[in-house]
Design an enzyme around this catalytic site. Structure first.
Site, PDB file in Angstrom:
ATOM      1  N   ARG A 121      49.456  23.618  33.806  1.00 34.20           N
ATOM      2  CA  ARG A 121      50.035  22.239  34.233  1.00 34.20           C
ATOM      3  C   ARG A 121      49.035  21.214  34.234  1.00 34.20           C
ATOM      4  NH1 ARG A 121      54.654  22.240  38.877  1.00 34.20           N
ATOM      5  NH2 ARG A 121      55.585  23.588  37.283  1.00 34.20           N
ATOM      6  N   LYS A 176      35.981  43.345  55.187  1.00 27.05           N
ATOM      7  CA  LYS A 176      35.162  42.014  55.027  1.00 27.05           C
ATOM      8  C   LYS A 176      34.348  41.595  56.200  1.00 27.05           C
ATOM      9  CE  LYS A 176      38.202  39.855  51.726  1.00 27.05           C
ATOM     10  NZ  LYS A 176      37.159  39.845  50.745  1.00 27.05           N
ATOM     11  N   HIS A 188      39.073  45.537  37.583  1.00 25.92           N
ATOM     12  CA  HIS A 188      37.560  45.202  37.193  1.00 25.92           C
ATOM     13  C   HIS A 188      36.695  46.283  37.419  1.00 25.92           C
ATOM     14  CE1 HIS A 188      37.657  43.239  40.832  1.00 25.92           C
ATOM     15  NE2 HIS A 188      36.392  43.497  40.830  1.00 25.92           N
ATOM     16  N   ASP A 239      44.826  45.278  49.080  1.00 25.48           N
ATOM     17  CA  ASP A 239      43.972  44.462  48.277  1.00 25.48           C
ATOM     18  C   ASP A 239      42.852  45.400  47.693  1.00 25.48           C
ATOM     19  OD1 ASP A 239      43.092  42.107  47.129  1.00 25.48           O
ATOM     20  OD2 ASP A 239      41.334  42.175  48.621  1.00 25.48           O
ATOM     21  N   HIS A 258      41.345  49.702  43.664  1.00 20.83           N
ATOM     22  CA  HIS A 258      39.977  50.098  43.559  1.00 20.83           C
ATOM     23  C   HIS A 258      39.680  51.652  43.908  1.00 20.83           C
ATOM     24  CE1 HIS A 258      39.638  46.364  42.032  1.00 20.83           C
ATOM     25  NE2 HIS A 258      39.375  45.572  43.310  1.00 20.83           N
ATOM     26  N   LYS A 291      33.126  48.657  35.319  1.00 18.24           N
ATOM     27  CA  LYS A 291      31.613  48.653  35.963  1.00 18.24           C
ATOM     28  C   LYS A 291      30.963  49.878  35.150  1.00 18.24           C
ATOM     29  CE  LYS A 291      32.188  46.157  39.904  1.00 18.24           C
ATOM     30  NZ  LYS A 291      31.508  44.937  39.657  1.00 18.24           N
ATOM     31  N   GLU A 341      32.190  44.378  51.919  1.00 22.49           N
ATOM     32  CA  GLU A 341      31.876  43.042  51.680  1.00 22.49           C
ATOM     33  C   GLU A 341      31.395  42.457  52.810  1.00 22.49           C
ATOM     34  OE1 GLU A 341      34.867  41.020  48.760  1.00 22.49           O
ATOM     35  OE2 GLU A 341      35.976  42.339  50.095  1.00 22.49           O
ATOM     36  N   LYS A 386      45.852  42.700  38.788  1.00 28.70           N
ATOM     37  CA  LYS A 386      46.493  43.199  40.255  1.00 28.70           C
ATOM     38  C   LYS A 386      46.566  41.862  41.135  1.00 28.70           C
ATOM     39  CE  LYS A 386      42.305  43.807  43.356  1.00 28.70           C
ATOM     40  NZ  LYS A 386      42.607  43.056  44.471  1.00 28.70           N
TER      41      LYS A 386
END
Length: 517
Positions: free
Chosen positions: A71, A368, A208, A265, A270, A212, A246, A178
């Site tokens: 948009r 995280k 993704h 998540d 994963h 790897k 992370e 995802k």
């Protein structure tokens, strides 16, 4: 000081070679890609640069075209400028003007909303024009880099405008990022919607992590080496730890993350995919159906323990220090509700009920604002049944382990005991390390390069199909529901540490501890 100019990327140095003839690159045939969500971070930082890198490696056909849909009141040249800036900032291969000019000739932009029928009519005319002008041959991939709520409207518009229907001898494919739903019911509903428009073999669900190099090397490590597979079972393996840590917070993603949390998540996709690759039996061939079949068997055999309080943990980072930077706690992040019960850390213990893995616990964790950024699979072996040494000679000796590092420094580490130099018998842990960067002169392609090329080639071994997605939700849903029903908020852990005390307690109950990567 002289500056070394990187050599052009050639077919001879191409790491994405044809598996049937290593001398030949795997080059996509005539086609285009239509990208929905071109204004998002994923498109700018990963997808557009990956397309340029594929072109730079000589893996895209001369007439390849990229159509952006968003948009925005952009002309084709405005879109080209956005792609140019993204490539300059994030591409992994050197910028070459001749490659850029050739690629940019195929850029088109269609303005419109995802529910705008007229915009999709314009998109259909644009795609048909590319067939005539650029020789794309009626072959088109539609990349849905958009929120899942828009999957159904976009698929409906693609069907209504005829874009999802290929002519004989051509193909149309759809790529979905995802999350694949937020629980089993929504995943099944999403699958019904997408498969109502595209056939199953034309749907590519992107994870993704599966692109790897090190994840794929896990299969080579296991099945191409006699030294590993004989001990890859419950007779020798004590337990397996799969970690994705992370060191960053949620950034500006509060609107998404606060409705999802760490378990949905990362673990649902994963980590359970990594578990499946670690625990699967050898496929009869490295084909899509054979690999997927073995992964599905593993996921179907995963079992939770009866006491979810003792076999799972969740946490939420509070304010602390990340290196030398003072960082905010999760509830202080912009856009996060003060009453949020979303977890930023999740850990769980599961078992794989197969003959190979009977009695071996698998521990999965993600979070995280942890101590460092690392993703790894650690296969920890049992202790030797007898040590002909004194206790003092082996007091610093741990358990042997094979650790597959997925990121950031891809490779494999082996931990084993060795004698310390000197006149006394003293055995201590040492490590033997293999790193991709040190062992291969070829640059490792970015995950999205491999995955996008596989989409254009129609080669799906690295893409999970809906059976795997639904099995993963069957594993995770009871834990999510247990946490919700408990009514207790996630346990706090200080940013920069390795998670909440309950996660450590989960391991201590079994006489084990988490690895410090």
């Amino acid at each position: 000081m002289s500056t070394r100019v990187p050599a052009p990327v050639t077919a001879d140095s191409n790491p994405l070679r044809d598996p049937d003839d290593k001398r030949l690159p795997r080059i996509a045939g005539p086609c285009s890609m239509v990208m929905f969500g071109v204004t998002g971070d994923l498109a700018r930082k990963k997808l557009m640069p990956a397309i340029y890198d594929l072109a730079n490696r000589g893996l895209l056909p001369p007439g390849f075209s990229l159509v952006g849909f968003a948009r925005r009141e952009w002309a084709d040249q405005d879109f080209a400028r956005i792609v140019h800036d993204s490539v300059r900032a994030h591409a992994r291969t050197p910028f070459r003007e001749e490659v850029w000019r050739s690629l940019a000739e195929g850029f088109r932009f269609v303005p419109g909303a995802f529910d705008d029928a007229e915009a999709f009519e314009l998109l259909a005319r644009t795609v048909h024009a590319l067939d005539r002008e650029r020789g794309t041959g009626g072959n088109h991939a539609f990349y849905l880099s958009i929120p899942p709520d828009w999957f159904a409207p976009v698929c409906s518009q693609l069907q209504r405008s005829g874009l999802s229907d290929p002519r004989p001898g051509t193909w149309r494919r759809v790529v979905i990022e995802k999350p694949f739903g937020h629980d089993l019911g929504s995943a099944q509903q999403l699958n019904a919607i997408v498969e109502g428009v595209f056939p199953a073999d034309s749907i590519f669900r992107i994870d993704h992590y599966l692109g790897k190099e090190t994840v794929q090397n896990l299969l080579a490590l296991r099945f191409a080496n006699q030294m590993f597979e004989p001990v890859w079972n419950s007779h020798y393996v004590d337990h397996v730890q799969i970690t994705m840590a992370e060191d960053i917070g949620i950034g500006g993603r509060a609107g998404y993350y606060d409705t999802v949390g760490a378990a949905r998540d990362v673990i649902q996709n994963h980590l359970l995919q990594l578990l499946a690759l670690t625990a699967m039996e050898a496929p009869i061939a490295f084909t899509a159906d054979a690999v997927r079949s073995e992964k599905e068997k593993v996921l179907a055999s995963v079992r939770l323990l009866d006491d979810l309080d003792r076999s799972s943990a969740r946490g939420r980072y509070s304010a602390g220090w990340q290196g030398d930077e003072r960082v905010r706690g999760y509830l202080e992040e912009d856009g996060v509700d003060a009453g949020s019960t979303t977890e930023t850390y999740a850990a769980m213990k599961v078992e794989v009920h197969t003959r190979r893995w009977a009695g071996v616990p698998f521990y999965l964790r993600t979070g995280k604002r942890l101590g460092k950024r690392v993703t790894e699979i650690a296969v920890v072996l049992k202790r030797a049944p007898h040590l002909p040494f004194t206790d003092t000679a082996t007091e610093e000796l741990g358990q042997n382990a094979v650790v597959v590092r997925v990121q950031p420094d891809e490779g494999v580490t082996m931990r084993f005991g060795s004698k310390v130099p000197g006149s006394q018998m003293e055995v201590r842990d040492v490590t033997m390390d293999f790193g991709y960067g040190a062992s291969f002169t070829e640059s490792s392609p970015e995950a999205y390069e491999r995955l996008i090329l596989d989409v254009l080639l129609g080669e799906p071994p690295l893409f999970p199909r809906h059976e795997e997605v639904e099995s993963s939700w069957r594993i995770l849903d009871p834990i999510i529901e247990h946490w919700r029903a408990s009514g207790t908020p996630p346990e706090d852990y200080v940013a920069g540490t390795w998670g909440p005390p309950s996660a450590d307690e989960l391991m201590r109950r079994d006489g084990r501890e988490w690895r410090l990567p």
